[in-house]
Write a protein that holds these residues in place. Structure first.
Motif, mmCIF file in Angstrom:
data_model
loop_
_atom_site.group_PDB
_atom_site.id
_atom_site.type_symbol
_atom_site.label_atom_id
_atom_site.label_comp_id
_atom_site.label_asym_id
_atom_site.label_seq_id
_atom_site.Cartn_x
_atom_site.Cartn_y
_atom_site.Cartn_z
ATOM 1 N N GLN A 156 0.824 -1.206 0.000
ATOM 2 C CA GLN A 156 0.000 0.000 0.000
ATOM 3 C C GLN A 156 0.859 1.257 0.000
ATOM 4 O OE1 GLN A 156 -2.607 -0.497 3.383
ATOM 5 N NE2 GLN A 156 -3.946 -1.935 2.323
ATOM 6 N N LEU A 157 1.932 1.254 0.772
ATOM 7 C CA LEU A 157 2.836 2.400 0.794
ATOM 8 C C LEU A 157 3.498 2.605 -0.565
ATOM 9 C CD1 LEU A 157 4.431 1.733 4.276
ATOM 10 C CD2 LEU A 157 3.119 3.781 3.678
ATOM 11 N N SER A 158 3.853 1.530 -1.244
ATOM 12 C CA SER A 158 4.442 1.644 -2.582
ATOM 13 C C SER A 158 3.484 2.332 -3.535
ATOM 14 C CB SER A 158 4.811 0.253 -3.114
ATOM 15 O OG SER A 158 5.817 -0.354 -2.338
ATOM 16 N N GLY A 159 2.192 1.994 -3.427
ATOM 17 C CA GLY A 159 1.197 2.643 -4.269
ATOM 18 C C GLY A 159 1.097 4.126 -3.997
ATOM 19 N N GLU A 170 6.360 10.846 -17.959
ATOM 20 C CA GLU A 170 6.931 9.509 -18.032
ATOM 21 C C GLU A 170 5.897 8.415 -17.764
ATOM 22 O OE1 GLU A 170 10.233 9.150 -15.375
ATOM 23 O OE2 GLU A 170 11.039 11.114 -15.880
ATOM 24 N N ASN A 171 4.729 8.803 -17.258
ATOM 25 C CA ASN A 171 3.700 7.839 -16.843
ATOM 26 C C ASN A 171 4.270 6.812 -15.855
ATOM 27 O OD1 ASN A 171 1.472 8.868 -18.155
ATOM 28 N ND2 ASN A 171 1.832 7.703 -20.027
ATOM 29 N N ARG A 172 4.951 7.327 -14.850
ATOM 30 C CA ARG A 172 5.472 6.422 -13.826
ATOM 31 C C ARG A 172 5.744 7.193 -12.543
ATOM 32 N NH1 ARG A 172 11.013 3.672 -14.619
ATOM 33 N NH2 ARG A 172 10.710 3.465 -12.364
ATOM 34 N N GLY A 173 5.683 6.456 -11.445
ATOM 35 C CA GLY A 173 6.075 6.999 -10.159
ATOM 36 C C GLY A 173 7.317 6.280 -9.674
ATOM 37 N N TYR A 174 7.751 6.633 -8.467
ATOM 38 C CA TYR A 174 8.997 6.085 -7.954
ATOM 39 C C TYR A 174 8.815 5.599 -6.524
ATOM 40 C CZ TYR A 174 11.084 7.976 -12.160
ATOM 41 O OH TYR A 174 11.381 8.228 -13.476
ATOM 42 N N TRP A 175 9.879 5.013 -5.980
ATOM 43 C CA TRP A 175 9.875 4.458 -4.637
ATOM 44 C C TRP A 175 10.806 5.268 -3.751
ATOM 45 C CZ3 TRP A 175 9.323 2.004 -9.133
ATOM 46 C CH2 TRP A 175 8.266 1.107 -9.272
ATOM 47 N N TRP A 176 10.700 5.077 -2.461
ATOM 48 C CA TRP A 176 11.568 5.771 -1.527
ATOM 49 C C TRP A 176 13.000 5.233 -1.641
ATOM 50 C CZ3 TRP A 176 7.414 2.668 -0.225
ATOM 51 C CH2 TRP A 176 7.732 1.385 0.250
ATOM 52 N N ARG A 225 7.380 13.547 5.823
ATOM 53 C CA ARG A 225 8.785 13.639 5.436
ATOM 54 C C ARG A 225 9.601 14.286 6.552
ATOM 55 N NH1 ARG A 225 12.032 14.306 0.671
ATOM 56 N NH2 ARG A 225 14.168 14.430 1.472
ATOM 57 N N HIS A 226 10.719 13.636 6.907
ATOM 58 C CA HIS A 226 11.645 14.182 7.898
ATOM 59 C C HIS A 226 12.169 15.530 7.407
ATOM 60 C CE1 HIS A 226 15.278 14.631 10.345
ATOM 61 N NE2 HIS A 226 14.845 13.654 11.130
ATOM 62 N N PRO A 227 12.309 16.538 8.282
ATOM 63 C CA PRO A 227 12.714 17.873 7.821
ATOM 64 C C PRO A 227 14.132 17.956 7.282
ATOM 65 C CG PRO A 227 12.578 17.789 10.222
ATOM 66 C CD PRO A 227 11.978 16.516 9.714
ATOM 67 N N ASN A 228 15.017 17.015 7.686
ATOM 68 C CA ASN A 228 16.422 17.151 7.297
ATOM 69 C C ASN A 228 17.061 15.889 6.738
ATOM 70 O OD1 ASN A 228 16.547 19.873 8.418
ATOM 71 N ND2 ASN A 228 16.517 18.880 10.431
ATOM 72 N N ALA A 229 16.317 14.831 6.582
ATOM 73 C CA ALA A 229 16.911 13.561 6.173
ATOM 74 C C ALA A 229 16.026 12.847 5.159
ATOM 75 C CB ALA A 229 17.140 12.670 7.398
ATOM 76 N N GLU A 230 16.621 11.874 4.463
ATOM 77 C CA GLU A 230 15.872 11.041 3.524
ATOM 78 C C GLU A 230 15.147 9.960 4.333
ATOM 79 O OE1 GLU A 230 15.656 11.017 -0.129
ATOM 80 O OE2 GLU A 230 16.090 13.091 0.394
ATOM 81 N N CYS A 231 14.144 10.382 5.065
ATOM 82 C CA CYS A 231 13.409 9.482 5.939
ATOM 83 C C CYS A 231 11.961 9.938 6.002
ATOM 84 C CB CYS A 231 14.038 9.473 7.340
ATOM 85 S SG CYS A 231 13.300 8.282 8.491
ATOM 86 N N LEU A 248 10.356 4.793 6.459
ATOM 87 C CA LEU A 248 10.911 4.475 5.149
ATOM 88 C C LEU A 248 12.211 5.258 5.002
ATOM 89 C CD1 LEU A 248 7.660 5.128 3.055
ATOM 90 C CD2 LEU A 248 8.433 2.900 3.893
ATOM 91 N N GLY A 249 13.169 4.708 4.263
ATOM 92 C CA GLY A 249 14.352 5.493 3.933
ATOM 93 C C GLY A 249 15.563 5.171 4.772
ATOM 94 N N ASP A 250 16.224 6.218 5.288
ATOM 95 C CA ASP A 250 17.500 6.107 5.985
ATOM 96 C C ASP A 250 17.343 5.292 7.268
ATOM 97 O OD1 ASP A 250 19.822 6.600 7.570
ATOM 98 O OD2 ASP A 250 20.198 8.452 6.456
ATOM 99 N N GLY A 251 17.926 4.096 7.286
ATOM 100 C CA GLY A 251 17.775 3.216 8.433
ATOM 101 C C GLY A 251 18.414 3.744 9.706
#
Length: 298
Positions: A156-159, A170-176, A225-231, A248-251
Protein backbone atom coordinates in the motif's frame (compact mmCIF):
# COMPACT_ATOMS: atom_id res chain seq x y z
CA UNK A 1 -7.86 23.43 8.87
CA UNK A 2 -5.28 22.32 6.33
CA UNK A 3 -3.04 24.92 4.77
CA UNK A 4 -1.52 25.16 1.30
CA UNK A 5 1.11 22.62 2.28
CA UNK A 6 -1.45 19.95 1.45
CA UNK A 7 -3.54 19.82 -1.70
CA UNK A 8 -7.13 18.82 -1.09
CA UNK A 9 -8.37 16.00 -3.28
CA UNK A 10 -12.13 15.70 -3.83
CA UNK A 11 -13.47 13.17 -1.36
CA UNK A 12 -15.72 11.51 -3.94
CA UNK A 13 -13.25 11.14 -6.84
CA UNK A 14 -10.79 8.33 -7.50
CA UNK A 15 -7.13 9.11 -8.14
CA UNK A 16 -6.12 7.31 -11.36
CA UNK A 17 -2.52 6.71 -12.43
CA UNK A 18 -1.62 5.39 -15.90
CA UNK A 19 1.77 4.01 -14.87
CA UNK A 20 3.67 1.89 -17.37
CA UNK A 21 5.67 -0.06 -14.76
CA UNK A 22 4.18 -2.06 -11.89
CA UNK A 23 3.73 0.18 -8.87
CA UNK A 24 4.74 -2.70 -6.58
CA UNK A 25 7.67 -4.52 -8.21
CA UNK A 26 8.73 -2.13 -11.00
CA UNK A 27 8.45 -4.58 -13.89
CA UNK A 28 7.49 -3.27 -17.34
CA UNK A 29 3.77 -3.56 -18.01
CA UNK A 30 2.20 -4.73 -21.26
CA UNK A 31 -1.15 -5.95 -22.54
CA UNK A 32 -0.50 -9.45 -21.17
CA UNK A 33 0.53 -8.70 -17.59
CA UNK A 34 -1.08 -5.33 -16.74
CA UNK A 35 -4.07 -5.22 -14.38
CA UNK A 36 -6.12 -2.43 -12.84
CA UNK A 37 -5.41 -2.25 -9.13
CA UNK A 38 -7.20 -0.53 -6.23
CA UNK A 39 -4.63 0.31 -3.57
CA UNK A 40 -7.36 0.29 -0.93
CA UNK A 41 -8.93 -3.03 -1.86
CA UNK A 42 -12.66 -2.78 -2.49
CA UNK A 43 -13.16 -5.96 -0.48
CA UNK A 44 -10.61 -5.01 2.16
CA UNK A 45 -13.13 -2.65 3.80
CA UNK A 46 -16.81 -3.57 4.30
CA UNK A 47 -18.75 -3.96 1.09
CA UNK A 48 -19.98 -0.65 -0.34
CA UNK A 49 -17.95 1.59 1.99
CA UNK A 50 -15.82 2.89 -0.88
CA UNK A 51 -18.85 3.86 -2.98
CA UNK A 52 -18.69 7.61 -3.48
CA UNK A 53 -15.32 7.87 -1.71
CA UNK A 54 -11.81 8.34 -3.07
CA UNK A 55 -9.42 5.51 -3.82
CA UNK A 56 -6.04 5.28 -5.49
CA UNK A 57 -6.25 3.26 -8.72
CA UNK A 58 -3.14 2.35 -10.67
CA UNK A 59 -1.64 -0.39 -12.82
CA UNK A 60 0.11 -3.44 -11.40
CA UNK A 61 1.31 -6.72 -12.81
CA UNK A 62 -0.98 -9.69 -12.33
CA UNK A 63 1.45 -11.45 -9.98
CA UNK A 64 1.60 -8.52 -7.54
CA UNK A 65 -2.14 -7.89 -7.81
CA UNK A 66 -2.91 -11.51 -6.91
CA UNK A 67 -0.40 -11.53 -4.07
CA UNK A 68 -1.91 -8.37 -2.59
CA UNK A 69 -5.44 -9.82 -2.87
CA UNK A 70 -4.29 -12.92 -1.00
CA UNK A 71 -2.88 -10.79 1.81
CA UNK A 72 -6.08 -8.72 1.98
CA UNK A 73 -8.30 -11.79 2.28
CA UNK A 74 -7.61 -12.96 5.84
CA UNK A 75 -6.27 -9.63 7.13
CA UNK A 76 -9.52 -7.91 6.17
CA UNK A 77 -11.59 -10.61 7.88
CA UNK A 78 -9.56 -10.47 11.08
CA UNK A 79 -9.50 -6.66 11.34
CA UNK A 80 -13.29 -6.62 11.02
CA UNK A 81 -13.81 -8.92 14.01
CA UNK A 82 -15.01 -7.67 17.42
CA UNK A 83 -12.44 -7.28 20.15
CA UNK A 84 -13.17 -8.35 23.70
CA UNK A 85 -16.68 -9.29 22.59
CA UNK A 86 -17.59 -5.86 21.21
CA UNK A 87 -17.49 -4.49 17.68
CA UNK A 88 -16.00 -1.12 16.91
CA UNK A 89 -18.69 1.43 17.92
CA UNK A 90 -18.74 2.94 14.40
CA UNK A 91 -19.74 -0.34 12.77
CA UNK A 92 -23.26 -0.30 11.40
CA UNK A 93 -25.41 -3.42 10.92
CA UNK A 94 -24.13 -3.94 7.37
CA UNK A 95 -20.51 -3.82 8.56
CA UNK A 96 -21.21 -6.29 11.35
CA UNK A 97 -22.87 -8.65 8.89
CA UNK A 98 -19.90 -8.31 6.54
CA UNK A 99 -17.59 -9.18 9.41
CA UNK A 100 -19.57 -12.34 10.17
CA UNK A 101 -19.60 -13.38 6.51
CA UNK A 102 -15.87 -12.88 6.09
CA UNK A 103 -15.12 -14.70 9.33
CA UNK A 104 -16.85 -17.76 7.95
CA UNK A 105 -15.26 -17.69 4.48
CA UNK A 106 -11.68 -16.43 5.01
CA UNK A 107 -8.95 -18.79 6.23
CA UNK A 108 -6.50 -17.59 8.87
CA UNK A 109 -2.92 -18.11 7.66
CA UNK A 110 -1.85 -18.61 11.29
CA UNK A 111 -4.28 -21.37 12.26
CA UNK A 112 -5.27 -22.73 8.81
CA UNK A 113 -8.90 -22.58 10.00
CA UNK A 114 -11.76 -20.22 9.15
CA UNK A 115 -11.27 -16.91 10.95
CA UNK A 116 -14.40 -17.51 13.04
CA UNK A 117 -12.72 -20.62 14.50
CA UNK A 118 -9.29 -19.05 14.94
CA UNK A 119 -9.36 -17.77 18.50
CA UNK A 120 -6.01 -18.62 20.06
CA UNK A 121 -5.42 -19.93 23.55
CA UNK A 122 -2.42 -20.36 25.83
CA UNK A 123 -2.06 -22.18 29.13
CA UNK A 124 0.47 -21.09 31.72
CA UNK A 125 1.28 -23.01 34.89
CA UNK A 126 3.44 -21.40 37.55
CA UNK A 127 4.67 -22.57 40.94
CA UNK A 128 3.14 -20.84 43.94
CA UNK A 129 4.58 -21.57 47.33
CA UNK A 130 5.44 -25.11 48.39
CA UNK A 131 3.84 -27.91 46.40
CA UNK A 132 1.32 -25.55 44.88
CA UNK A 133 0.75 -24.01 41.48
CA UNK A 134 -1.30 -21.39 39.71
CA UNK A 135 -2.85 -22.08 36.30
CA UNK A 136 -3.77 -19.35 33.81
CA UNK A 137 -5.85 -19.77 30.65
CA UNK A 138 -5.56 -17.00 28.05
CA UNK A 139 -7.85 -16.74 25.02
CA UNK A 140 -7.37 -14.12 22.31
CA UNK A 141 -9.45 -13.14 19.27
CA UNK A 142 -8.11 -14.20 15.83
CA UNK A 143 -4.63 -12.80 15.30
CA UNK A 144 -3.02 -11.34 12.18
CA UNK A 145 0.24 -12.84 11.00
CA UNK A 146 2.54 -9.84 11.53
CA UNK A 147 4.81 -10.66 8.60
CA UNK A 148 1.83 -10.68 6.22
CA UNK A 149 0.46 -7.46 7.70
CA UNK A 150 3.71 -5.57 7.15
CA UNK A 151 3.99 -6.97 3.64
CA UNK A 152 0.52 -5.64 2.80
CA UNK A 153 1.42 -2.28 4.38
CA UNK A 154 4.56 -2.13 2.21
CA UNK A 155 2.51 -2.69 -0.96
CA UNK A 156 0.00 0.00 0.00
CA UNK A 157 2.84 2.40 0.79
CA UNK A 158 4.44 1.64 -2.58
CA UNK A 159 1.20 2.64 -4.27
CA UNK A 160 0.92 5.92 -2.39
CA UNK A 161 4.59 6.72 -2.88
CA UNK A 162 4.19 6.12 -6.61
CA UNK A 163 1.36 8.65 -6.56
CA UNK A 164 3.25 11.44 -4.78
CA UNK A 165 6.29 10.96 -7.05
CA UNK A 166 4.29 10.39 -10.25
CA UNK A 167 5.72 12.02 -13.40
CA UNK A 168 3.04 12.70 -15.99
CA UNK A 169 5.51 12.93 -18.89
CA UNK A 170 6.93 9.51 -18.03
CA UNK A 171 3.70 7.84 -16.84
CA UNK A 172 5.47 6.42 -13.83
CA UNK A 173 6.08 7.00 -10.16
CA UNK A 174 9.00 6.09 -7.95
CA UNK A 175 9.87 4.46 -4.64
CA UNK A 176 11.57 5.77 -1.53
CA UNK A 177 15.34 5.62 -1.23
CA UNK A 178 16.65 3.34 1.49
CA UNK A 179 14.84 0.64 3.41
CA UNK A 180 11.45 -0.32 4.77
CA UNK A 181 11.38 -0.23 8.58
CA UNK A 182 8.15 -1.48 10.22
CA UNK A 183 7.90 -0.50 13.87
CA UNK A 184 4.68 -1.77 15.42
CA UNK A 185 1.22 -3.19 14.74
CA UNK A 186 -1.42 -2.89 17.48
CA UNK A 187 -5.11 -3.55 17.87
CA UNK A 188 -7.53 -0.81 18.92
CA UNK A 189 -7.45 -1.64 22.62
CA UNK A 190 -3.74 -0.73 22.70
CA UNK A 191 -3.70 2.49 20.65
CA UNK A 192 -2.52 4.37 23.75
CA UNK A 193 0.68 2.40 24.38
CA UNK A 194 3.80 4.48 25.03
CA UNK A 195 5.61 3.63 21.81
CA UNK A 196 2.67 4.51 19.56
CA UNK A 197 1.93 7.76 21.42
CA UNK A 198 5.60 8.78 21.37
CA UNK A 199 5.79 7.98 17.66
CA UNK A 200 2.78 10.20 16.90
CA UNK A 201 4.19 13.10 18.92
CA UNK A 202 7.71 12.75 17.47
CA UNK A 203 6.70 12.91 13.79
CA UNK A 204 3.83 15.37 14.14
CA UNK A 205 5.90 18.33 12.95
CA UNK A 206 7.30 16.49 9.93
CA UNK A 207 5.90 17.69 6.61
CA UNK A 208 2.79 15.68 5.67
CA UNK A 209 2.98 14.21 2.17
CA UNK A 210 -0.16 12.05 2.29
CA UNK A 211 -2.96 12.40 4.81
CA UNK A 212 -6.10 10.51 3.89
CA UNK A 213 -9.26 8.97 5.28
CA UNK A 214 -11.67 7.06 3.07
CA UNK A 215 -14.30 4.29 3.02
CA UNK A 216 -16.35 6.09 5.71
CA UNK A 217 -13.37 5.99 8.04
CA UNK A 218 -12.52 2.33 7.54
CA UNK A 219 -9.14 3.21 6.02
CA UNK A 220 -6.61 5.90 7.00
CA UNK A 221 -3.10 6.63 5.73
CA UNK A 222 -0.43 9.17 6.69
CA UNK A 223 3.07 9.68 5.23
CA UNK A 224 5.35 12.45 6.56
CA UNK A 225 8.78 13.64 5.44
CA UNK A 226 11.65 14.18 7.90
CA UNK A 227 12.71 17.87 7.82
CA UNK A 228 16.42 17.15 7.30
CA UNK A 229 16.91 13.56 6.17
CA UNK A 230 15.87 11.04 3.52
CA UNK A 231 13.41 9.48 5.94
CA UNK A 232 9.62 9.27 6.02
CA UNK A 233 7.27 8.15 8.76
CA UNK A 234 4.12 6.24 7.90
CA UNK A 235 0.97 5.18 9.69
CA UNK A 236 -2.21 3.45 8.62
CA UNK A 237 -5.40 2.20 10.23
CA UNK A 238 -7.37 -0.76 8.90
CA UNK A 239 -11.09 -1.18 9.49
CA UNK A 240 -11.06 0.85 12.69
CA UNK A 241 -9.31 -1.90 14.63
CA UNK A 242 -5.61 -2.15 13.71
CA UNK A 243 -2.86 0.43 13.39
CA UNK A 244 0.56 -0.05 11.82
CA UNK A 245 3.43 2.44 11.94
CA UNK A 246 7.03 2.63 10.80
CA UNK A 247 9.62 4.43 8.73
CA UNK A 248 10.91 4.48 5.15
CA UNK A 249 14.35 5.49 3.93
CA UNK A 250 17.50 6.11 5.99
CA UNK A 251 17.77 3.22 8.43
CA UNK A 252 20.17 5.02 10.76
CA UNK A 253 17.73 7.91 11.19
CA UNK A 254 14.83 5.50 11.77
CA UNK A 255 16.84 3.52 14.32
CA UNK A 256 17.87 6.65 16.23
CA UNK A 257 14.25 7.80 16.48
CA UNK A 258 13.01 4.35 17.45
CA UNK A 259 15.45 4.24 20.37
CA UNK A 260 13.79 7.34 21.86
CA UNK A 261 10.29 5.81 21.91
CA UNK A 262 8.74 4.11 24.92
CA UNK A 263 9.50 1.99 26.79
CA UNK A 264 6.35 -0.06 27.18
CA UNK A 265 5.21 -0.41 30.77
CA UNK A 266 5.59 -3.89 32.24
CA UNK A 267 3.80 -4.95 35.44
CA UNK A 268 4.98 -7.73 37.72
CA UNK A 269 3.21 -10.05 40.14
CA UNK A 270 5.32 -11.64 42.84
CA UNK A 271 4.40 -15.29 43.45
CA UNK A 272 6.75 -15.98 46.35
CA UNK A 273 10.02 -17.91 46.59
CA UNK A 274 11.51 -15.67 43.94
CA UNK A 275 8.85 -16.55 41.35
CA UNK A 276 7.02 -13.81 39.46
CA UNK A 277 4.97 -13.10 36.35
CA UNK A 278 5.61 -10.07 34.15
CA UNK A 279 2.93 -8.78 31.78
CA UNK A 280 1.88 -5.69 29.86
CA UNK A 281 -1.67 -4.40 29.97
CA UNK A 282 -3.15 -2.82 26.85
CA UNK A 283 -3.56 0.95 27.00
CA UNK A 284 -6.60 2.62 25.45
CA UNK A 285 -6.49 6.04 23.79
CA UNK A 286 -9.09 8.75 24.24
CA UNK A 287 -10.19 10.37 20.94
CA UNK A 288 -9.10 13.82 22.12
CA UNK A 289 -5.56 12.50 22.69
CA UNK A 290 -5.26 10.83 19.29
CA UNK A 291 -2.66 12.70 17.19
CA UNK A 292 -1.51 10.00 14.77
CA UNK A 293 -3.43 11.38 11.79
CA UNK A 294 -3.42 15.08 12.66
CA UNK A 295 -2.02 17.28 9.85
CA UNK A 296 0.66 18.76 12.15
CA UNK A 297 1.17 20.13 15.63
CA UNK A 298 -1.27 22.87 16.62
Amino acid sequence: MLTSRLTHHPANQAIRLRNVVCAYCGCELNAQNSTKEHVVGRRFVPKGKLNGHWNLILNACGTCNNRKADLENDISAITLQPQHGEAHPDYDDASKEEARRKAASAISRRTKKPVKDSHESMKLSLPFGQNRGVNFDFISPPQIDERRAFELARLQLSGFFNWITYQQDENRGYWWTGGYHPLMMVRRADYGNKILVDFANTVLNWEPRVLGHTAEGFYSICIRRHPNAECWSWAMEWNGSARLVGFLGDGAVAKAITETLGPLRMDQIELGNGDFVRFRAEVSLAPEDDRLFEPWSK
